[in-house]
Design a protein around this motif. Structure first.
Motif, PDB file in Angstrom:
ATOM      1  N   SER A 110       0.870   7.343  -6.438  1.00 13.70           N
ATOM      2  CA  SER A 110      -0.548   7.614  -6.685  1.00 13.70           C
ATOM      3  C   SER A 110      -0.751   8.680  -7.758  1.00 13.70           C
ATOM      4  O   SER A 110      -1.772   8.676  -8.452  1.00 13.70           O
TER       5      SER A 110
ATOM      6  N   GLU B 121       0.824   3.897  -2.966  1.00  8.97           N
ATOM      7  CA  GLU B 121       0.415   5.274  -2.666  1.00  8.97           C
ATOM      8  C   GLU B 121       1.510   6.278  -3.007  1.00  8.97           C
ATOM      9  O   GLU B 121       1.223   7.421  -3.355  1.00  8.97           O
TER      10      GLU B 121
ATOM     11  N   LYS C 121       0.832  -1.205   0.000  1.00  8.03           N
ATOM     12  CA  LYS C 121       0.000   0.000   0.000  1.00  8.03           C
ATOM     13  C   LYS C 121       0.862   1.249   0.000  1.00  8.03           C
ATOM     14  O   LYS C 121       0.580   2.213  -0.722  1.00  8.03           O
ATOM     15  N   GLN C 122       1.930   1.242   0.803  1.00  7.99           N
ATOM     16  CA  GLN C 122       2.816   2.402   0.860  1.00  7.99           C
ATOM     17  C   GLN C 122       3.490   2.648  -0.481  1.00  7.99           C
ATOM     18  O   GLN C 122       3.611   3.798  -0.933  1.00  7.99           O
TER      19      GLN C 122
END
Length: 699
Positions: A410, A407, A403-404
């Motif tokens: 992003s 993101e 996720k990091q």
């Protein structure tokens, strides 16, 4: 002398036994030295009651033990989704417990959180800073405990073991464990004083495979302001704890600085003291614990020890050949750590450096910013054998890590609003990724956009929507770099390695396919990613097949795919042909190309023409990315057939033709996409919500 570590867990009547840990020194009267319920208990002789319990253990206890382990693993998995723990809070809580039961010589303990590790985990020894608690990795225990056999060195507050004796004690453990497992590396993680200790042990044991992880090592002591602290402490009236009532009574402003001003009023060192106390402001309410950890006499002893440790380690840097990773803070108020990291990086032959510009001295206790396991993954420093294996030593990213990474990219995902199409087994084209095979081995083969811009949306969407990690075959310059050179910093590729990228090599493709992975391959490589003007969507593949027979050997499904949209983001206005006409840029390109490892040196044609350069690109109003995954091509059962060079070449050309067909299909269909422009997409999201899916053309 040996000791046994035992765990006590709530709800379990019998201890869970671990193998013995070597104990440094002797313990009084053979009694148990409890490290509190949070830690493995260190003893120098196993009490008879423990022996009887171990011999008479019943199946019921075994079931309870398995239940405890299962519950622990479940808890760890749940924690993966959480942010990193508050290091200082945990440190102070556990340090307070350790101090209560303190006494005896330096010794090893293994935290209870570290009991669920994988098979053949290497040993990690944590060497603390001047606090000596051995709790500097408290924020990392759970994750480290899954992949390492973690032991932490605890040096009691009242202990006065000289530095050279600490070196010998750690050395004794290292040699003992090396004899037990000579083919596995031993990790030494040292912070501050512990960094000097790790370097000293490595210099004295060049025959042992050691991996050093040094966090703000204290080798810069002579160039720091810490040398001024010793006379400051000697000038302070009474003990440090005598000032605590005044410290705790202050509730406004910066209490630590105000108190220090009062304590050293009139001394020329008061400004220095203000700076040195910066790192302690985050836990001012816990100063009583800190005063117990480092009373005045202990702090004076440790500072003098740090000075001698720094001198000892620096005098032996020439002898260190161990693989070394230096982690240095840019906002360290105690030591010039970033400058020291750069100095050691130049001096040590097998050394890598990672900088954390916003972190203070206590790097490994910083909340939310540092994760040691993630750092080891990104730097490819985790290994179980003599050398790092990019397949067998790979640790998949946790959901939080993935996720990091996603993101952090992003912006490109938002700007490009990728459209994904895939093909079902019956040939039906569908929106989304339903046509991608769930089970590996799978080999994605496609076109490499300008600068590899298609990579981020591709890997992100497949991971998020299908929970499939795509392992990319990447250029070797993303994995190794000369200490002096002009290629991008190797740290800029850490996220690629976290997500499973491996250097391009037949052996790595072999291992990935044999492990049933989903693999991403670009036959055009850098030649496509750094193409010239007017070469958008043109394939530069080798003339001869490179991957077909390897895929057939493991029955891999080959998924050809096309990606378009680079020409909607920018236009190449200055390319390689333009740059080489200018002597300065020609020289720069030659230098960069020579620095990077050359691939396909024996190949001919354009695919061998992979000069490293940066084309000049004129940005456009962002358009949209489109991906089309063709129908998977089966190779299962065709191993013998595709051993024939002509047959494998036919399939190779079929895959190439299919990639070109996918590109042509997307170029045509995108013309009818009403949301191809970012302006139309923003307008749609403004009226339908910014999390809504944006439509595209009809299939």
């Amino acid at each position: 002398m040996a000791a046994t570590g035992a765990y006590f867990s709530p709800g379990v009547s019998s201890p869970i036994f671990r193998r013995a840990l070597p104990l440094l020194g002797t313990l009084n009267s053979g009694r148990i030295q409890s490290m509190t319920s949070r830690f493995a208990i260190s003893v120098d002789r196993v009490p008879s009651t423990f022996v009887e319990a171990e011999k008479g253990i019943t199946s019921e206890v075994k079931r309870e033990e398995r239940s405890v382990v299962a519950e622990t693993r479940k808890r760890l998995e749940e924690n993966e989704e959480k942010k990193p723990r508050n290091g200082w809070k945990d440190y102070l809580e556990q340090a307070e417990e350790l101090i209560v039961t303190d006494g005896g010589p330096p010794r090893w303990f293994s935290p209870l959180e570290c009991r669920s590790r994988v098979d053949k985990s290497p040993l990690m020894l944590f060497l603390p800073g001047i606090d000596g608690m051995g709790l500097g990795l408290v924020s990392h225990h759970e994750k480290l405990g899954r992949i390492f056999d973690l032991w932490c060195l605890h040096i009691p507050v009242a202990d006065r073991t000289p530095f050279i004796d600490l070196v010998k004690l750690v050395e004794k453990t290292v040699r003992s464990e090396y004899q037990r497992s000579p083919n596995r590396p031993i990790y030494l993680v040292g912070e501050s004083l512990g960094g000097c200790l790790a370097l000293a042990v490595a210099a004295r044991n060049r025959d042992i495979d050691l991996v050093l992880i040094l966090a703000n090592p204290g080798t810069s002591f002579s160039r720091s302001q810490l040398e001024l602290v010793t006379p400051l402490l000697e000038a302070l009236p009474g003990s440090l704890s005598s000032a605590l009532p005044n410290i705790l009574s202050l509730t406004a402003g910066d209490p630590l600085r105000m108190v220090l001003d009062n304590v050293v009023k009139g001394l020329p060192l008061q400004n220095t003291a203000r700076d040195l106390i910066e790192d302690f402001t985050t836990f001012s309410s816990s100063l009583p614990v800190l005063a117990d950890i480092l009373p005045k006499e202990t702090l004076l002893w440790k500072l003098k020890m740090l000075k001698s440790a720094s001198e000892y380690a620096n005098s032996r840097l020439y002898a260190i050949k161990s693989q070394t990773l230096i982690l240095c803070s840019g906002n360290d108020q105690l030591l010039p750590s970033q400058q020291e990291g750069e100095r050691l990086h130049k001096l040590l032959p097998n050394c890598d450096l990672r900088k954390f510009d916003d972190s203070g001295h206590f790097l490994l206790l910083q909340e939310g910013s540092i994760d040691l396991v993630t750092i080891l993954k990104g730097t490819s420093y985790y290994r179980r054998g003599k050398y790092h294996d990019y397949v067998s030593d790979f640790i998949p990213p946790t959901p939080y890590e993935a996720k990091q990474v996603i993101e952090s990219n992003s912006l490109i995902n938002a700007v490009t609003s990728a459209v994904m199409l895939s093909t079902l087994e019956d040939g039906t084209i569908v929106k989304g990724l339903a046509g991608i095979p769930s089970e590996g081995p799978v080999l994605f083969v496609g076109y490499h956009m300008l600068l590899g811009l298609e990579l981020v949306p591709l890997v992100s969407r497949i991971f998020n929507e299908r929970n499939i990690l795509v392992r990319g075959i990447a250029h070797p310059m993303m994995f190794a770099k000369r200490k002096t050179g002009r290629l991008p910093e190797i740290s800029s590729f850490d996220t690629f390695r976290i997500m499973g990228a491996v250097p391009v090599a037949p052996s790595n493709l072999f291992k990935l396919l044999s492990s049933k992975s989903h693999v991403l391959l670009y036959p055009g490589g850098m030649r496509e990613a750094l193409h010239r003007k007017g070469e958008e969507y043109k394939l530069f593949w080798p003339e001869q097949s490179e991957f077909v027979r390897m895929a057939a050997r493991f029955g891999a499904k080959i998924v050809p795919f096309g990606a378009v949209g680079e020409d909607d983001l920018g236009q190449v206005v200055i390319d390689y042909d333009d740059l080489v006409k200018i002597p300065y840029f020609k020289s720069e390109i030659e230098s960069l190309t020579n620095e990077a490892m050359q691939l396909r040196a024996g190949a001919s044609g354009e695919v061998a023409n992979q000069q490293v350069h940066m084309p000049g690109i004129l940005p456009k109003v962002p358009g949209r990315f489109y991906y089309y995954f063709g129908k998977p091509i089966e190779t299962e059962g065709r191993k013998l057939e595709l051993k024939d060079r002509e047959k494998s070449q036919e399939l190779y050309l079929e895959v190439q033709s299919e990639v070109e067909r996918c590109i042509a299909y997307l170029k045509e269909k995108r013309e009818s996409d009403p949301y191809r422009s970012i302006l139309s997409r923003l307008l749609y999201q403004a009226t339908h919500g910014f999390t809504s899916d944006i439509p595209t053309f009809e299939i």
